[in-house]
Design a protein around this motif. Structure first.
Motif, mmCIF file in Angstrom:
data_model
loop_
_atom_site.group_PDB
_atom_site.id
_atom_site.type_symbol
_atom_site.label_atom_id
_atom_site.label_comp_id
_atom_site.label_asym_id
_atom_site.label_seq_id
_atom_site.Cartn_x
_atom_site.Cartn_y
_atom_site.Cartn_z
ATOM 1 N N VAL A 300 0.759 -1.064 -0.011
ATOM 2 C CA VAL A 300 -0.038 -0.168 -0.020
ATOM 3 C C VAL A 300 0.924 1.241 -0.103
ATOM 4 N N LEU A 301 0.594 2.083 -1.010
ATOM 5 C CA LEU A 301 1.353 3.229 -1.164
ATOM 6 C C LEU A 301 0.277 4.413 -0.528
ATOM 7 N N ASP A 302 0.349 4.685 0.631
ATOM 8 C CA ASP A 302 -0.390 5.716 1.469
ATOM 9 C C ASP A 302 0.139 7.084 1.030
ATOM 10 N N ASP A 303 -1.162 7.839 1.277
ATOM 11 C CA ASP A 303 -1.042 9.604 0.957
ATOM 12 C C ASP A 303 -0.017 9.884 -0.292
ATOM 13 N N PHE A 304 -0.430 8.918 -1.611
ATOM 14 C CA PHE A 304 0.050 8.984 -2.644
ATOM 15 C C PHE A 304 -0.093 10.285 -3.406
ATOM 16 N N GLY A 305 1.187 11.225 -3.297
ATOM 17 C CA GLY A 305 1.000 12.601 -3.822
ATOM 18 C C GLY A 305 1.574 13.191 -2.696
ATOM 19 N N ARG A 306 2.060 12.812 -1.605
ATOM 20 C CA ARG A 306 2.469 13.544 -0.524
ATOM 21 C C ARG A 306 3.979 13.520 -0.451
ATOM 22 N N GLN A 307 4.444 12.505 -1.054
ATOM 23 C CA GLN A 307 6.115 12.028 -1.181
ATOM 24 C C GLN A 307 6.836 13.426 -1.693
ATOM 25 N N THR A 308 8.185 13.409 -1.262
ATOM 26 C CA THR A 308 8.863 14.540 -1.915
ATOM 27 C C THR A 308 9.163 14.377 -3.221
ATOM 28 N N GLU A 309 8.919 13.482 -3.883
ATOM 29 C CA GLU A 309 8.877 13.176 -5.356
ATOM 30 C C GLU A 309 7.529 13.342 -6.002
ATOM 31 N N VAL A 310 7.310 13.813 -7.121
ATOM 32 C CA VAL A 310 6.290 13.847 -7.603
ATOM 33 C C VAL A 310 5.501 12.582 -7.902
ATOM 34 N N PRO A 311 4.164 12.469 -7.753
ATOM 35 C CA PRO A 311 3.656 11.100 -8.399
ATOM 36 C C PRO A 311 3.901 10.408 -9.585
ATOM 37 N N GLN A 312 4.277 11.265 -10.699
ATOM 38 C CA GLN A 312 4.503 10.716 -11.886
ATOM 39 C C GLN A 312 5.827 10.070 -11.687
ATOM 40 N N ALA A 313 6.889 10.413 -11.017
ATOM 41 C CA ALA A 313 8.114 9.874 -10.837
ATOM 42 C C ALA A 313 7.815 8.320 -10.279
ATOM 43 N N PHE A 314 7.103 7.931 -9.198
ATOM 44 C CA PHE A 314 6.878 6.884 -8.895
ATOM 45 C C PHE A 314 6.115 5.713 -9.932
ATOM 46 N N LEU A 315 5.026 6.515 -10.649
ATOM 47 C CA LEU A 315 4.475 5.638 -11.661
ATOM 48 C C LEU A 315 5.524 5.503 -12.726
ATOM 49 N N ASN A 316 6.241 6.247 -13.058
ATOM 50 C CA ASN A 316 7.493 5.978 -14.129
ATOM 51 C C ASN A 316 8.161 4.944 -13.644
ATOM 52 N N ARG A 317 8.648 4.813 -12.214
ATOM 53 C CA ARG A 317 9.508 3.761 -11.813
ATOM 54 C C ARG A 317 8.808 2.295 -11.856
#
Length: 458
Positions: A300-317
């Motif tokens: 579970v990636l909770d609070d998605f969008g509140r990480q230091t990197e932008v959400p797009q970066a995690f989705l790209n990863r």
């Protein structure tokens, strides 16, 4: 309607408890349930050193390090540390004796049926120190990457099919609309990825964690992996929940730990770097990233969008893992290797899907499920359950009047977090006033000031 309350006005605890009615919660936030599924055993224990598929020199080095830290030990004691059968440990000791790395110290306790005790020779101590300079890992023998890949595929999360009965049982401690259940069932059975989105405080995280209770299988988790001559520690006693295997289970390879399917939650603290292998230069071995420790379960990636990197970066990863079903990792030596990406990934966010990434990235998230604010009936049920949990007498007329004043006439959006939040403030106020906690209109209004802080119409 006015805008919903900002995320800062509800705490993570409020969000997690929004729909809870006081059911017992076990490790990792899971509700304990009896195991009745399939036990995915990792195979029989090795009978010979060759059966481990590990280099003999590596096993000798690991045994030397164990003896270096443990002093004089018997094969049984070494077996308990290295997690290999005693017959395999004796074979390792025999080879170390031939190489003059260990020497016998007589029988333990002088009993002829006892194990022989061994200790390192000077040459063995030197070998242990040299091995520690290469890696300070001392513990269970690892399994090979090939064995791990094979086991992950055999215990795939897709092998469990969730029906409505199992889903209802997992969500029995929550108040959610039926339409939401009809969306969750297929998403869980897919074993792919889903996005839970909606206003804060409505139990998205609690919902994602509860999905883990749908699963009944027992899976096998390795203590460590052996990849390219390097050790990757995998089993995490703070995250994995051990489960007793069936009484009729065959003898097991002790390098694997029977566990429930894992449910791991990462929040705003997650960074892109944490999705890669962690190498500690001093200890010189790796720690598997959290999302890989969730293989065979739910991440579970909770609070998605509140990480230091932008959400797009995690989705790209995660485009390749989510689309192709495998992840690519790298050792500090430059060696790259693939691992199966077999898990249900749940993104939980207060943002709308289009705010999280572009169309290509969002296409990899197979299910997008809106978690609504509670209806009037659901709000009343949540409030009643919270009263029962906190031992406060339920007063429906008082709450109905409060609901009309604040939500209908006042224009506030309902939240599953509000009832518990209000009751905790009532308890605090009553302790100060030295009276028994009770549900009154005055105390509700006093508590509401904390909910609506900063609003001009509070």
């Amino acid at each position: 309607m006015l805008d919903p309350l900002s995320p800062q006005q509800t705490t993570p605890d409020d969000q997690n408890e929004a729909y809870a009615n006081g059911a017992d919660i076990g490790p990792n936030g899971q509700t304990p349930t009896p195991q009745s599924g399939t036990f995915h055993a990792a195979g029989e224990p090795p009978r010979r050193v060759a059966d481990t598929d590990l280099p003999v020199s590596f096993l000798i080095d690991l045994t030397a390090k164990i003896l270096q830290s443990g002093g004089t030990m018997t094969p049984s004691e070494i077996s308990a540390e290295i997690k290999l059968p005693r017959m395999v440990c004796r074979q390792i000791i025999e080879e170390m004796t031939r190489l003059m790395l260990v020497e016998a110290q007589g029988l333990e306790g002088g009993d002829i049926k006892s194990d022989i005790r061994y200790r390192l020779t000077d040459l063995g101590a030197k070998r242990a120190l040299e091995a520690l300079m290469v890696s300070q890992y001392v513990g269970p023998a690892p399994v090979t990457l090939a064995a791990f890949e094979d086991q992950i595929r055999r215990q795939t999360i897709a092998s469990e099919e969730i029906n409505s009965t199992a889903l209802d049982a997992a969500l029995t401690h929550m108040v959610i609309p039926e339409v939401l259940k009809s969306q969750l069932g297929p998403a869980v059975n897919s074993g792919r990825s889903m996005l839970l989105f909606g206003a804060p405080g409505n139990g998205k995280t609690a919902l994602a964690e509860a999905l883990g209770d749908c699963f009944r299988d027992i899976v096998s988790i390795p203590y460590a992996l052996f990849v390219g001559g390097q050790i990757i520690r995998f089993y995490d006693e703070t995250l994995h929940e051990q489960a007793p295997p069936p009484t009729d289970a065959p003898r097991l390879d002790p390098r694997w730990v029977p566990c429930r399917r894992p449910v791991f939650v990462a929040g705003g603290e997650l960074t892109l770097a944490m999705l890669d292998l962690s190498f500690e230069p001093h200890s010189r071995f790796y720690e598997a990233p959290m999302h890989l420790k969730a293989l065979g379960g739910i991440f579970v990636l909770d609070d998605f969008g509140r990480q230091t990197e932008v959400p797009q970066a995690f989705l790209n990863r995660w485009i390749v893992p989510l689309e192709k079903g495998f992840d690519i990792l790298s050792l500090h030596t430059g060696k790259k290797f693939n691992l199966p990406f077999d898990q249900l990934v749940v993104f939980s966010s207060n943002l709308l899907p289009e705010e999280l990434g572009d169309e290509a990235a969002l296409r990899r998230i197979y299910f997008k499920i809106f978690v609504p604010n509670p209806s009037r009936a659901d709000y009343m049920q949540i409030f009643e359950d919270a009263c029962a949990d906190m031992n406060i007498a339920w007063q429906p007329d008082v709450v109905e009047t409060f609901y009309d004043r604040r939500y209908v006439q006042g224009g506030y959006n309902t939240s599953g977090a509000h009832p518990g939040f209000l009751l905790r403030h009532i308890i605090a106020a009553c302790r100060f006033l030295e009276i028994e906690p009770e549900l009154t209109d005055d105390l509700l209004e006093l508590s509401w000031r904390n909910v609506a802080a900063g609003r001009s119409d509070a």
